[in-house]
Design an enzyme around this catalytic site. Sequence first.
Site, PDB file in Angstrom:
ATOM      1  N   LYS A  77      -1.073   8.498  -4.936  1.00 59.51           N
ATOM      2  CA  LYS A  77      -0.088   7.590  -4.364  1.00 59.51           C
ATOM      3  C   LYS A  77       1.217   7.646  -5.158  1.00 59.51           C
ATOM      4  O   LYS A  77       1.352   8.414  -6.112  1.00 59.51           O
ATOM      5  CB  LYS A  77      -0.667   6.169  -4.322  1.00 59.51           C
ATOM      6  CG  LYS A  77      -2.009   6.092  -3.565  1.00 59.51           C
ATOM      7  CD  LYS A  77      -2.434   4.695  -3.286  1.00 59.51           C
ATOM      8  CE  LYS A  77      -1.653   4.099  -2.138  1.00 59.51           C
ATOM      9  NZ  LYS A  77      -2.140   2.763  -1.754  1.00 59.51           N
ATOM     10  N   LYS A  96      -8.248  -3.252   0.020  1.00 62.43           N
ATOM     11  CA  LYS A  96      -7.666  -4.601  -0.091  1.00 62.43           C
ATOM     12  C   LYS A  96      -8.692  -5.611   0.399  1.00 62.43           C
ATOM     13  O   LYS A  96      -8.582  -6.194   1.479  1.00 62.43           O
ATOM     14  CB  LYS A  96      -6.376  -4.684   0.713  1.00 62.43           C
ATOM     15  CG  LYS A  96      -5.274  -3.766   0.189  1.00 62.43           C
ATOM     16  CD  LYS A  96      -4.045  -3.806   1.066  1.00 62.43           C
ATOM     17  CE  LYS A  96      -2.978  -2.840   0.549  1.00 62.43           C
ATOM     18  NZ  LYS A  96      -1.784  -2.814   1.407  1.00 62.43           N
ATOM     19  N   ASP A 129       3.280   6.747   4.585  1.00 57.40           N
ATOM     20  CA  ASP A 129       3.323   5.342   4.184  1.00 57.40           C
ATOM     21  C   ASP A 129       4.640   4.686   4.595  1.00 57.40           C
ATOM     22  O   ASP A 129       5.728   5.155   4.235  1.00 57.40           O
ATOM     23  CB  ASP A 129       3.147   5.237   2.666  1.00 57.40           C
ATOM     24  CG  ASP A 129       3.042   3.796   2.199  1.00 57.40           C
ATOM     25  OD1 ASP A 129       2.267   3.031   2.798  1.00 57.40           O
ATOM     26  OD2 ASP A 129       3.740   3.435   1.234  1.00 57.40           O
ATOM     27  N   ARG A 186     -23.406 -24.984   6.833  1.00 56.75           N
ATOM     28  CA  ARG A 186     -22.083 -24.493   6.441  1.00 56.75           C
ATOM     29  C   ARG A 186     -22.135 -23.130   5.758  1.00 56.75           C
ATOM     30  O   ARG A 186     -21.297 -22.257   6.020  1.00 56.75           O
ATOM     31  CB  ARG A 186     -21.396 -25.519   5.526  1.00 56.75           C
ATOM     32  CG  ARG A 186     -20.014 -25.126   5.017  1.00 56.75           C
ATOM     33  CD  ARG A 186     -19.120 -24.485   6.060  1.00 56.75           C
ATOM     34  NE  ARG A 186     -19.051 -25.242   7.314  1.00 56.75           N
ATOM     35  CZ  ARG A 186     -18.630 -24.733   8.461  1.00 56.75           C
ATOM     36  NH1 ARG A 186     -18.258 -23.465   8.530  1.00 56.75           N
ATOM     37  NH2 ARG A 186     -18.600 -25.481   9.541  1.00 56.75           N
ATOM     38  N   GLU A 238      -0.161  10.587  -0.583  1.00 54.35           N
ATOM     39  CA  GLU A 238       0.723   9.642   0.095  1.00 54.35           C
ATOM     40  C   GLU A 238       2.144  10.203   0.116  1.00 54.35           C
ATOM     41  O   GLU A 238       2.633  10.700  -0.899  1.00 54.35           O
ATOM     42  CB  GLU A 238       0.692   8.302  -0.631  1.00 54.35           C
ATOM     43  CG  GLU A 238       1.621   7.252  -0.054  1.00 54.35           C
ATOM     44  CD  GLU A 238       1.624   5.992  -0.895  1.00 54.35           C
ATOM     45  OE1 GLU A 238       0.798   5.105  -0.621  1.00 54.35           O
ATOM     46  OE2 GLU A 238       2.423   5.900  -1.844  1.00 54.35           O
TER      47      GLU A 238
END
Length: 286
Positions: A166, A134, A215, A99, A194
């Site tokens: 940003k 992320k 964006d 596993r 951005e």
Amino acid sequence: MLLNKAVINKFVRTALCEDAVRCDITTLAFIPKEAKAEARIIAKEAGVVCGIAIAQEVFNAFDKNILYIAKKDDGDLVAKGETVVFLKGRARSILSCERVALNFLTYLSGISSDTRRAVLKVRSRGIRILDTRKTTPLYRMFEKYAVAMGGGKNHRFSLAGQYLVKDNHIFILKNTCGLNVLSNRKGDVPFEIEVEKLSDLRKALAYGPNIIMLDNFSPKDVRQALRLLAKLFPKDENRPFIELSGGITIENISRYAIKGVDFISLGSLTHSARALDLSLEITKAY
């Protein structure tokens, strides 16, 4: 991008401890100590393999006598039914490590496979797929490696990688010292800004960014931005690279495959990864 062997070893040993592999009460109770087995890890679906060396370290860290023969390398395509790895050795060791090894392989192969799907949808336009920050805490190195194995390009690894101004940075600057401070950057570190609205594009260009991130732009707005850039940079000299981000998925990415776009960043490659279906099957026991 290369994986750090020391980090692999640390993560593998932590994962083995988490699963209490040396206290596998089922295997220890019912499988004879002297039993041997052969097994193979097979693909239940087509995809891109990633995590071969990590899975090998899982078995090696537990039992150095396990024979581990990789039939595929990281970044290789695998068809449904193909063998990815062949194993031979103590049956207990194979069962107890199954596993943990599969968890690394299926997860990273899923990221590589999704990355390749995205790459294939936009490469005819010369667009590169980027990852983001992320990522799963502490798994960033593995996840960004998997993106690279799928044909994607790694964006900044951490906050130290490049300037990226940003919306929240801009909000604070507007209400404190002003945006002129952006002209005071030093060195050759890449500088990206951005932009959330088409009307802000000219303002952002005034600070000489290397990259403009559009964006949450619609495909229509992206085309308008590109037309503006074509007018401002008629010979394409000194034009910043264009990155698209926000609201783009593998399913809708074809709508954003617009000539003139350089990069599309997809957070979903790592924050919403789907595991590739791989399975370990015992093929012989003696």
